[in-house]
Design a protein around this motif. Structure first.
Motif, PDB file in Angstrom:
ATOM      1  N   UNK A 109     -43.361  -3.412  34.127  1.00 48.09           N
ATOM      2  CA  UNK A 109     -44.485  -4.227  34.585  1.00 48.09           C
ATOM      3  C   UNK A 109     -44.166  -5.720  34.431  1.00 48.09           C
ATOM      4  N   UNK A 110     -44.452  -6.470  35.445  1.00 51.15           N
ATOM      5  CA  UNK A 110     -44.185  -7.904  35.413  1.00 51.15           C
ATOM      6  C   UNK A 110     -45.348  -8.641  34.762  1.00 51.15           C
ATOM      7  N   UNK A 111     -45.025  -9.472  33.803  1.00 58.02           N
ATOM      8  CA  UNK A 111     -46.029 -10.338  33.189  1.00 58.02           C
ATOM      9  C   UNK A 111     -45.327 -11.496  32.501  1.00 58.02           C
ATOM     10  N   UNK A 112     -46.031 -12.594  32.399  1.00 59.14           N
ATOM     11  CA  UNK A 112     -45.492 -13.747  31.683  1.00 59.14           C
ATOM     12  C   UNK A 112     -46.317 -14.048  30.440  1.00 59.14           C
ATOM     13  N   UNK A 113     -47.321 -13.200  30.189  1.00 52.50           N
ATOM     14  CA  UNK A 113     -48.209 -13.433  29.052  1.00 52.50           C
ATOM     15  C   UNK A 113     -47.940 -12.435  27.941  1.00 52.50           C
ATOM     16  N   UNK A 114     -47.785 -12.948  26.742  1.00 52.04           N
ATOM     17  CA  UNK A 114     -47.487 -12.111  25.589  1.00 52.04           C
ATOM     18  C   UNK A 114     -48.607 -11.107  25.330  1.00 52.04           C
ATOM     19  N   UNK A 155     -48.084  -8.217  27.547  1.00 53.13           N
ATOM     20  CA  UNK A 155     -46.956  -7.396  27.085  1.00 53.13           C
ATOM     21  C   UNK A 155     -47.430  -6.458  25.984  1.00 53.13           C
ATOM     22  N   UNK A 156     -48.174  -6.981  25.037  1.00 54.87           N
ATOM     23  CA  UNK A 156     -48.696  -6.151  23.942  1.00 54.87           C
ATOM     24  C   UNK A 156     -49.612  -5.053  24.477  1.00 54.87           C
ATOM     25  N   UNK A 157     -50.473  -5.417  25.408  1.00 54.88           N
ATOM     26  CA  UNK A 157     -51.378  -4.443  26.009  1.00 54.88           C
ATOM     27  C   UNK A 157     -50.587  -3.343  26.724  1.00 54.88           C
ATOM     28  N   UNK A 158     -49.566  -3.743  27.483  1.00 52.35           N
ATOM     29  CA  UNK A 158     -48.749  -2.773  28.208  1.00 52.35           C
ATOM     30  C   UNK A 158     -47.990  -1.846  27.262  1.00 52.35           C
ATOM     31  N   UNK A 159     -47.523  -2.381  26.155  1.00 47.32           N
ATOM     32  CA  UNK A 159     -46.784  -1.560  25.186  1.00 47.32           C
ATOM     33  C   UNK A 159     -47.651  -0.443  24.620  1.00 47.32           C
ATOM     34  N   UNK A 160     -48.932  -0.681  24.517  1.00 44.75           N
ATOM     35  CA  UNK A 160     -49.832   0.351  23.990  1.00 44.75           C
ATOM     36  C   UNK A 160     -49.921   1.558  24.926  1.00 44.75           C
ATOM     37  N   UNK A 161     -49.517   1.387  26.175  1.00 41.16           N
ATOM     38  CA  UNK A 161     -49.503   2.521  27.104  1.00 41.16           C
ATOM     39  C   UNK A 161     -48.454   3.555  26.694  1.00 41.16           C
ATOM     40  N   UNK A 162     -47.502   3.135  25.866  1.00 40.79           N
ATOM     41  CA  UNK A 162     -46.451   4.053  25.396  1.00 40.79           C
ATOM     42  C   UNK A 162     -46.908   4.875  24.192  1.00 40.79           C
ATOM     43  N   UNK A 163     -48.106   4.627  23.717  1.00 43.81           N
ATOM     44  CA  UNK A 163     -48.611   5.381  22.572  1.00 43.81           C
ATOM     45  C   UNK A 163     -49.590   6.449  23.045  1.00 43.81           C
ATOM     46  N   UNK A 164     -49.772   7.449  22.227  1.00 45.78           N
ATOM     47  CA  UNK A 164     -50.705   8.518  22.569  1.00 45.78           C
ATOM     48  C   UNK A 164     -50.143   9.426  23.641  1.00 45.78           C
ATOM     49  N   UNK A 165     -50.931  10.407  24.033  1.00 50.03           N
ATOM     50  CA  UNK A 165     -50.446  11.382  25.018  1.00 50.03           C
ATOM     51  C   UNK A 165     -50.367  10.802  26.421  1.00 50.03           C
ATOM     52  N   UNK A 166     -49.436  11.345  27.190  1.00 48.38           N
ATOM     53  CA  UNK A 166     -49.372  11.012  28.610  1.00 48.38           C
ATOM     54  C   UNK A 166     -50.177  12.054  29.388  1.00 48.38           C
ATOM     55  N   UNK A 167     -50.710  11.675  30.518  1.00 46.67           N
ATOM     56  CA  UNK A 167     -51.498  12.629  31.302  1.00 46.67           C
ATOM     57  C   UNK A 167     -50.637  13.755  31.872  1.00 46.67           C
ATOM     58  N   UNK A 168     -51.188  14.958  31.853  1.00 49.48           N
ATOM     59  CA  UNK A 168     -50.531  16.086  32.507  1.00 49.48           C
ATOM     60  C   UNK A 168     -50.947  16.088  33.976  1.00 49.48           C
TER      61      UNK A 168
END
Length: 71
Positions: A36-41, A44-57
């Protein structure tokens, strides 16, 4: 913009639309990486949280797609 996430987004740990969409993208079997493209820290932190928890089946991905389609 201005739409709230469905309550059931919490089932996959998505607290924002960015996390909701990123989880949808990276859970697709054909996807090996998402950059994901972003220039705001804070984004980036918000996007990284997408890697936590379960992924949708498959069933959850269909539910997510239907929800967005109906917006």
């Amino acid at each position: 913009q201005g739409e709230t996430l469905p309550d059931w987004a919490a089932e996959i740990g998505a607290g924002t639309w960015a996390q909701f969409i990123l989880k949808f993208i990276v859970s697709h079997p054909a996807v090996t990486v998402a950059i994901p493209a972003t220039t705001r820290v804070d984004h980036v932190r918000e996007n990284l949280l997408a890697a936590t928890g379960p992924l949708p089946d498959t069933a959850m991905r269909e539910r997510m797609a239907a929800y967005v389609r109906d917006l």
